[in-house]
Scaffold this motif. Sequence first.
Motif, PDB file in Angstrom:
ATOM      1  N   GLU A 312       0.911  -1.157  -0.111  1.00 13.24           N
ATOM      2  CA  GLU A 312      -0.003  -0.121  -0.063  1.00 13.24           C
ATOM      3  C   GLU A 312       1.007   1.256   0.016  1.00 13.24           C
ATOM      4  O   GLU A 312       0.386   2.495  -0.173  1.00 13.24           O
ATOM      5  N   GLY A 313       2.130   0.996   0.387  1.00 16.01           N
ATOM      6  CA  GLY A 313       2.975   2.191   0.366  1.00 16.01           C
ATOM      7  C   GLY A 313       2.605   3.443   1.272  1.00 16.01           C
ATOM      8  O   GLY A 313       2.204   3.255   2.354  1.00 16.01           O
ATOM      9  N   GLY A 314       2.579   4.476   0.802  1.00  8.26           N
ATOM     10  CA  GLY A 314       2.233   5.695   1.358  1.00  8.26           C
ATOM     11  C   GLY A 314       0.830   5.922   1.566  1.00  8.26           C
ATOM     12  O   GLY A 314       0.250   6.945   2.301  1.00  8.26           O
ATOM     13  N   GLY A 315       0.008   5.360   0.382  1.00  4.84           N
ATOM     14  CA  GLY A 315      -1.241   5.703   0.350  1.00  4.84           C
ATOM     15  C   GLY A 315      -1.820   7.340   0.000  1.00  4.84           C
ATOM     16  O   GLY A 315      -1.020   7.932  -0.574  1.00  4.84           O
ATOM     17  N   GLY A 316      -2.521   7.577   0.933  1.00  3.90           N
ATOM     18  CA  GLY A 316      -2.576   9.158   0.974  1.00  3.90           C
ATOM     19  C   GLY A 316      -1.870  10.106   1.392  1.00  3.90           C
ATOM     20  O   GLY A 316      -1.708  11.356   0.860  1.00  3.90           O
ATOM     21  N   PHE A 317      -0.875   9.536   2.147  1.00  7.64           N
ATOM     22  CA  PHE A 317       0.539  10.423   2.420  1.00  7.64           C
ATOM     23  C   PHE A 317       1.271  10.737   1.203  1.00  7.64           C
ATOM     24  O   PHE A 317       1.883  11.873   1.168  1.00  7.64           O
ATOM     25  N   GLN A 318       1.190   9.631   0.194  1.00  8.27           N
ATOM     26  CA  GLN A 318       2.020   9.778  -0.928  1.00  8.27           C
ATOM     27  C   GLN A 318       1.309  10.894  -1.890  1.00  8.27           C
ATOM     28  O   GLN A 318       1.995  11.563  -2.580  1.00  8.27           O
ATOM     29  N   VAL A 319      -0.027  10.753  -1.790  1.00  3.86           N
ATOM     30  CA  VAL A 319      -0.931  11.702  -2.714  1.00  3.86           C
ATOM     31  C   VAL A 319      -0.439  13.155  -2.107  1.00  3.86           C
ATOM     32  O   VAL A 319      -0.159  14.100  -3.118  1.00  3.86           O
ATOM     33  N   ASP A 320      -0.297  13.411  -0.791  1.00  2.00           N
ATOM     34  CA  ASP A 320       0.104  14.645  -0.266  1.00  2.00           C
ATOM     35  C   ASP A 320       1.422  14.726  -0.744  1.00  2.00           C
ATOM     36  O   ASP A 320       1.704  16.226  -1.251  1.00  2.00           O
ATOM     37  N   ALA A 321       2.322  14.066  -0.793  1.00  2.00           N
ATOM     38  CA  ALA A 321       3.303  14.460  -1.200  1.00  2.00           C
ATOM     39  C   ALA A 321       3.584  14.744  -2.444  1.00  2.00           C
ATOM     40  O   ALA A 321       4.491  15.632  -3.018  1.00  2.00           O
ATOM     41  N   GLN A 322       3.207  14.114  -3.498  1.00  2.00           N
ATOM     42  CA  GLN A 322       2.915  14.362  -4.951  1.00  2.00           C
ATOM     43  C   GLN A 322       2.321  15.642  -5.195  1.00  2.00           C
ATOM     44  O   GLN A 322       3.008  16.361  -5.916  1.00  2.00           O
ATOM     45  N   LEU A 323       1.310  15.979  -4.519  1.00  2.00           N
ATOM     46  CA  LEU A 323       0.667  17.453  -4.822  1.00  2.00           C
ATOM     47  C   LEU A 323       1.725  18.531  -4.595  1.00  2.00           C
ATOM     48  O   LEU A 323       1.874  19.429  -5.351  1.00  2.00           O
ATOM     49  N   ARG A 324       2.120  18.531  -3.542  1.00  2.06           N
ATOM     50  CA  ARG A 324       3.226  19.449  -2.990  1.00  2.06           C
ATOM     51  C   ARG A 324       4.449  19.611  -3.611  1.00  2.06           C
ATOM     52  O   ARG A 324       4.875  20.472  -4.396  1.00  2.06           O
ATOM     53  N   TRP A 325       5.118  18.014  -4.252  1.00  5.27           N
ATOM     54  CA  TRP A 325       6.169  18.232  -4.993  1.00  5.27           C
ATOM     55  C   TRP A 325       5.788  18.793  -6.516  1.00  5.27           C
ATOM     56  O   TRP A 325       6.707  19.512  -7.011  1.00  5.27           O
ATOM     57  N   LEU A 326       4.855  18.420  -7.147  1.00  5.79           N
ATOM     58  CA  LEU A 326       4.501  18.865  -8.389  1.00  5.79           C
ATOM     59  C   LEU A 326       4.260  19.988  -8.494  1.00  5.79           C
ATOM     60  O   LEU A 326       4.752  21.072  -9.497  1.00  5.79           O
ATOM     61  N   ALA A 327       3.604  20.705  -7.492  1.00  3.64           N
ATOM     62  CA  ALA A 327       3.614  22.198  -7.476  1.00  3.64           C
ATOM     63  C   ALA A 327       4.852  23.102  -7.491  1.00  3.64           C
ATOM     64  O   ALA A 327       4.940  23.843  -8.228  1.00  3.64           O
ATOM     65  N   GLY A 328       5.798  22.513  -6.776  1.00  2.00           N
ATOM     66  CA  GLY A 328       7.076  22.911  -6.837  1.00  2.00           C
ATOM     67  C   GLY A 328       7.860  22.961  -7.993  1.00  2.00           C
ATOM     68  O   GLY A 328       8.304  23.760  -8.408  1.00  2.00           O
ATOM     69  N   VAL A 329       7.591  21.752  -8.646  1.00  2.00           N
ATOM     70  CA  VAL A 329       8.245  21.490 -10.079  1.00  2.00           C
ATOM     71  C   VAL A 329       7.790  22.612 -11.007  1.00  2.00           C
ATOM     72  O   VAL A 329       8.294  23.152 -11.685  1.00  2.00           O
ATOM     73  N   LEU A 330       6.419  22.616 -11.031  1.00  2.00           N
ATOM     74  CA  LEU A 330       5.675  23.610 -12.034  1.00  2.00           C
ATOM     75  C   LEU A 330       5.923  25.142 -11.729  1.00  2.00           C
ATOM     76  O   LEU A 330       6.327  25.876 -12.541  1.00  2.00           O
ATOM     77  N   ALA A 331       6.240  25.365 -10.361  1.00  2.71           N
ATOM     78  CA  ALA A 331       6.657  26.585 -10.030  1.00  2.71           C
ATOM     79  C   ALA A 331       8.067  27.047 -10.443  1.00  2.71           C
ATOM     80  O   ALA A 331       8.210  28.186 -10.768  1.00  2.71           O
ATOM     81  N   ARG A 332       8.916  26.092 -10.629  1.00  5.91           N
ATOM     82  CA  ARG A 332      10.219  26.289 -11.108  1.00  5.91           C
ATOM     83  C   ARG A 332      10.352  26.407 -12.683  1.00  5.91           C
ATOM     84  O   ARG A 332      11.357  27.093 -13.197  1.00  5.91           O
TER      85      ARG A 332
END
Length: 332
Positions: A312-332
């Motif tokens: 199951e890995g990170g489940g919802g925690f991983q979605v949280d991480a992905q949302l924040r990480w991808l926003a940072g990538v796009l901001a750059r």
Amino acid sequence: MALFDLPLPELERYLPDLEEPADLDEFWAGTLAETRRFDLDVRRTPHDAGLTLVDVEDVTFAGFGGHPVKAWVTRPAGSATDGSSLPAVVEFLGYGGGRGRPHERLAWAAAGYVHLLMDTRGQGSRWGSGGDTPDPVGSGPHVPGVMTSGILDPADHYYRRLFTDGVRAVEAVRALPGVDPARVTVTGGSQGGGMTLAVAGLVDDLVAVMPDVPFLCHVPRAIALTDANPYHEIVTYLAVHRDHKAAALRTLSYLDGVHLGRRATAPTLFSVALRDPICPPSTVYAAYNHYGKLAGTRPDRSIEVYEFNEHEGGGGFQVDAQLRWLAGVLAR
């Protein structure tokens, strides 16, 4: 499940030698050229999912061999016609699942993205709410499941078709109104994570790549380390077809996410679960540590580690991480 693979410090350094086929690039270039002879044929039908803040479309596009592949597209309401140019996320599904119902996956549309959820040909009946895409191609004798479907020749293997569908899904989302084609991300978990790595290696202008506990990586080690399906389908097959090992491993080398991920050029966020009996941690780290090594400039990499979790890995925690990480990538 107890810890069973290498200790974390060894995983972080794990960089196995690879037996990559010499004609891997030629094989995939030919496959994609063959598929692109068929018109992409994107067809969009508005779908009433009972949602007011999200627009939903039932989308069909031509995948491998021109075969129709279904997808759900969800996006912020009105964004297809208001002049928006939104980033897009293409998502691939885990083994045995189908696209289900559109209300089941709303995080990316709610975060302001166009989200294309690709159905998985010939799957969709093991978990979830079902799939809608047949696989019209037959197979020789194989173990139930898709791991050994076409196992004796990479040109015949199921994953050649599915990975090609994934590339066409990126092309399809780029053809949609209101999508910025320069800001497309691919993601998925388990089988979808393996597909994410494959597509990342076959499409060189993605903005980001997010494989979650990826399957289909470092296959020779996986079948030696785990008795869990789907990898165990290969073991079951070889236990009967004792003289097919060389041909089977050769076929799978064309489909291995480690080999294809080496060709990726976009920044990536992985996840790994250290007690995962289905996608053993060393197979994930093999892909992570080799990721982007053949790119002209090594892309940025990061990985979320879930010490106490299984597949199951990170489940919802991983979605949280992905949302924040991808926003940072796009901001750059």
